[in-house]
Scaffold this motif. Sequence first.
Motif, PDB file in Angstrom:
ATOM      1  N   ALA A   1      -1.976  14.913  19.987  1.00 14.21           N
ATOM      2  CA  ALA A   1      -3.386  14.832  19.515  1.00 14.21           C
ATOM      3  C   ALA A   1      -3.622  15.461  18.345  1.00 14.21           C
ATOM      4  N   ASP A   2      -2.964  16.695  18.296  1.00 18.29           N
ATOM      5  CA  ASP A   2      -3.179  17.449  16.945  1.00 18.29           C
ATOM      6  C   ASP A   2      -2.383  16.814  15.740  1.00 18.29           C
ATOM      7  N   ALA A   3      -1.342  16.334  16.088  1.00 18.86           N
ATOM      8  CA  ALA A   3      -0.536  15.557  15.016  1.00 18.86           C
ATOM      9  C   ALA A   3      -1.328  14.454  14.350  1.00 18.86           C
ATOM     10  N   MET A   4      -1.987  13.826  15.343  1.00 22.14           N
ATOM     11  CA  MET A   4      -2.636  12.440  14.922  1.00 22.14           C
ATOM     12  C   MET A   4      -3.747  13.154  14.115  1.00 22.14           C
ATOM     13  N   GLN A   5      -4.522  13.982  14.455  1.00 25.10           N
ATOM     14  CA  GLN A   5      -5.937  14.539  13.561  1.00 25.10           C
ATOM     15  C   GLN A   5      -5.295  15.014  12.292  1.00 25.10           C
ATOM     16  N   ALA A   6      -4.189  15.735  12.404  1.00 19.73           N
ATOM     17  CA  ALA A   6      -3.421  16.551  10.982  1.00 19.73           C
ATOM     18  C   ALA A   6      -3.135  15.256   9.919  1.00 19.73           C
ATOM     19  N   ALA A   7      -2.714  14.136  10.499  1.00 22.92           N
ATOM     20  CA  ALA A   7      -2.066  13.282   9.760  1.00 22.92           C
ATOM     21  C   ALA A   7      -2.985  12.565   8.700  1.00 22.92           C
ATOM     22  N   PRO A   8      -2.966  12.470   7.692  1.00 21.99           N
ATOM     23  CA  PRO A   8      -3.775  11.825   6.603  1.00 21.99           C
ATOM     24  C   PRO A   8      -4.278  10.323   7.048  1.00 21.99           C
ATOM     25  N   VAL A   9      -5.419   9.901   6.887  1.00 19.78           N
ATOM     26  CA  VAL A   9      -5.591   8.528   6.975  1.00 19.78           C
ATOM     27  C   VAL A   9      -5.181   7.577   5.878  1.00 19.78           C
ATOM     28  N   ALA A  10      -4.415   6.596   6.318  1.00 14.61           N
ATOM     29  CA  ALA A  10      -3.870   5.882   5.083  1.00 14.61           C
ATOM     30  C   ALA A  10      -4.584   4.705   4.897  1.00 14.61           C
ATOM     31  N   ASP A  11      -4.794   4.228   3.493  1.00 18.24           N
ATOM     32  CA  ASP A  11      -5.403   3.163   3.085  1.00 18.24           C
ATOM     33  C   ASP A  11      -4.763   1.857   3.559  1.00 18.24           C
ATOM     34  N   MET A  12      -5.180   1.172   4.506  1.00 20.79           N
ATOM     35  CA  MET A  12      -4.527  -0.092   4.861  1.00 20.79           C
ATOM     36  C   MET A  12      -4.959  -1.367   4.375  1.00 20.79           C
ATOM     37  N   SER A  13      -5.664  -1.472   3.211  1.00 21.76           N
ATOM     38  CA  SER A  13      -6.007  -2.513   2.462  1.00 21.76           C
ATOM     39  C   SER A  13      -4.828  -3.080   1.740  1.00 21.76           C
ATOM     40  N   LEU A  14      -5.054  -4.350   1.228  1.00 26.05           N
ATOM     41  CA  LEU A  14      -3.680  -4.891   0.663  1.00 26.05           C
ATOM     42  C   LEU A  14      -3.246  -4.098  -0.740  1.00 26.05           C
ATOM     43  N   LEU A  15      -4.351  -3.641  -1.366  1.00 27.22           N
ATOM     44  CA  LEU A  15      -4.109  -2.912  -2.561  1.00 27.22           C
ATOM     45  C   LEU A  15      -3.501  -1.413  -2.299  1.00 27.22           C
ATOM     46  N   LEU A  25      -1.835  -0.793   0.538  1.00 21.79           N
ATOM     47  CA  LEU A  25      -0.298  -0.984   0.870  1.00 21.79           C
ATOM     48  C   LEU A  25       0.424  -1.106  -0.265  1.00 21.79           C
ATOM     49  N   PHE A  26       0.084  -2.044  -1.269  1.00 26.79           N
ATOM     50  CA  PHE A  26       1.035  -1.871  -2.470  1.00 26.79           C
ATOM     51  C   PHE A  26       1.062  -0.723  -3.106  1.00 26.79           C
ATOM     52  N   LEU A  27       0.019   0.157  -3.422  1.00 29.17           N
ATOM     53  CA  LEU A  27       0.151   1.457  -4.154  1.00 29.17           C
ATOM     54  C   LEU A  27       0.999   2.180  -3.404  1.00 29.17           C
ATOM     55  N   GLN A  28       0.936   2.199  -2.064  1.00 30.10           N
ATOM     56  CA  GLN A  28       1.542   3.403  -1.360  1.00 30.10           C
ATOM     57  C   GLN A  28       2.881   2.763  -0.989  1.00 30.10           C
ATOM     58  N   ALA A  29       3.519   1.661  -1.400  1.00 29.02           N
ATOM     59  CA  ALA A  29       4.766   1.159  -1.230  1.00 29.02           C
ATOM     60  C   ALA A  29       5.909   1.835  -1.999  1.00 29.02           C
ATOM     61  N   HIS A  30       7.065   1.826  -1.619  1.00 26.43           N
ATOM     62  CA  HIS A  30       8.129   2.579  -2.415  1.00 26.43           C
ATOM     63  C   HIS A  30       8.428   1.806  -3.477  1.00 26.43           C
ATOM     64  N   ILE A  31       8.753   2.151  -4.854  1.00 24.67           N
ATOM     65  CA  ILE A  31       9.078   1.658  -6.103  1.00 24.67           C
ATOM     66  C   ILE A  31       9.774   0.566  -5.798  1.00 24.67           C
ATOM     67  N   VAL A  32      10.841   0.479  -5.153  1.00 27.92           N
ATOM     68  CA  VAL A  32      11.738  -0.825  -4.939  1.00 27.92           C
ATOM     69  C   VAL A  32      11.016  -1.958  -4.384  1.00 27.92           C
ATOM     70  N   VAL A  33      10.042  -1.509  -3.098  1.00 28.37           N
ATOM     71  CA  VAL A  33       9.269  -2.619  -2.672  1.00 28.37           C
ATOM     72  C   VAL A  33       8.238  -3.000  -3.590  1.00 28.37           C
ATOM     73  N   LYS A  34       7.717  -2.341  -4.555  1.00 27.59           N
ATOM     74  CA  LYS A  34       6.722  -2.688  -5.524  1.00 27.59           C
ATOM     75  C   LYS A  34       7.340  -3.617  -6.328  1.00 27.59           C
ATOM     76  N   ILE A  35       8.509  -3.500  -6.690  1.00 28.70           N
ATOM     77  CA  ILE A  35       9.054  -4.291  -7.676  1.00 28.70           C
ATOM     78  C   ILE A  35       9.385  -5.704  -7.091  1.00 28.70           C
ATOM     79  N   VAL A  36       9.826  -5.711  -5.812  1.00 32.01           N
ATOM     80  CA  VAL A  36       9.930  -6.996  -5.001  1.00 32.01           C
ATOM     81  C   VAL A  36       8.598  -7.606  -5.197  1.00 32.01           C
ATOM     82  N   MET A  37       7.489  -7.031  -4.633  1.00 27.41           N
ATOM     83  CA  MET A  37       6.129  -7.510  -4.564  1.00 27.41           C
ATOM     84  C   MET A  37       5.758  -8.074  -5.824  1.00 27.41           C
ATOM     85  N   LEU A  38       5.993  -7.538  -7.014  1.00 27.64           N
ATOM     86  CA  LEU A  38       5.237  -7.845  -8.227  1.00 27.64           C
ATOM     87  C   LEU A  38       6.285  -8.921  -8.681  1.00 27.64           C
ATOM     88  N   GLY A  39       7.655  -9.023  -8.512  1.00 22.79           N
ATOM     89  CA  GLY A  39       8.291 -10.259  -8.778  1.00 22.79           C
ATOM     90  C   GLY A  39       8.113 -11.546  -7.908  1.00 22.79           C
TER      91      GLY A  39
END
Length: 238
Positions: free
Chosen positions: A4-18, A20-34
């Motif tokens: 429970a403490d770990a869940m509270q300590a974990a930062p809240v991730a932005d789950m919007s489409l934008l 998800l793109f911004l948080q993705a790895h650079i390789v995944v970003k290249i694939v998405m943009l392509g």
Amino acid sequence: MNPADAMQAAPVADMSLLGLFLQAHIVVKIVMLGLLGASVWCWSIIVDKTILFRRIRKEMDAFEDAFWSGRSLEELFRSFNDRPATGLAAVFVAAMREWKRSFEGSGRQVQSLSQRIEKQLDVTIHREVERLESRLLFLASIGSAGPYIGLFGTVWGIMTAFTSIAASKNTSLAVVAPGIAEALFATAIGLFAAIPAVLAYNKLQAEVAKAQSRLEGFADEFSAILSRQIDERLSLAA
């Protein structure tokens, strides 16, 4: 650490489409943009070809009406020879040019004229079909390869997500879910690019087949008309 403490300590991730793109790895970003770029290019091809085939159908209908209206072949040739010809008009002009070269030349080269006209018709039809089919191969390529390219981005993203999980030693859903969602987003984009490409490719190829059938049918009819005129001229000359 308490889960429970770990869940509270974990930062809240932005789950919007934008997000998800911004948080993705650079390789995944290249694939998405392509894939997004390929999708935009596919839609430009689809719109362009849809407009082209609509115009080609109208031009073919108008030419057939003019051809079977009773006007002489010479009059039709003069009206279509002075402007860029496509579709049935291109087939007609190509055959008439060979006809006029044979009869208006100094030697009146009528030997094997029917065969030469048929070759001109075949070459012109081939060129018209090539023009109609241009860039359709790109749609087929994206339709077949798009999901696999997206899957590559997904696999890479999942690998990166699990590596981050192992490094942080935190397996809570709040930590795992964003990385998996980013990875799956790549597959979604791949499907978004591939599905319209496949549907459009099948539809446009059917339009090409219809246009080719009309071109070949007119070529056969026109070749028969010219063949009869050749026989008549040869019989009068004899």
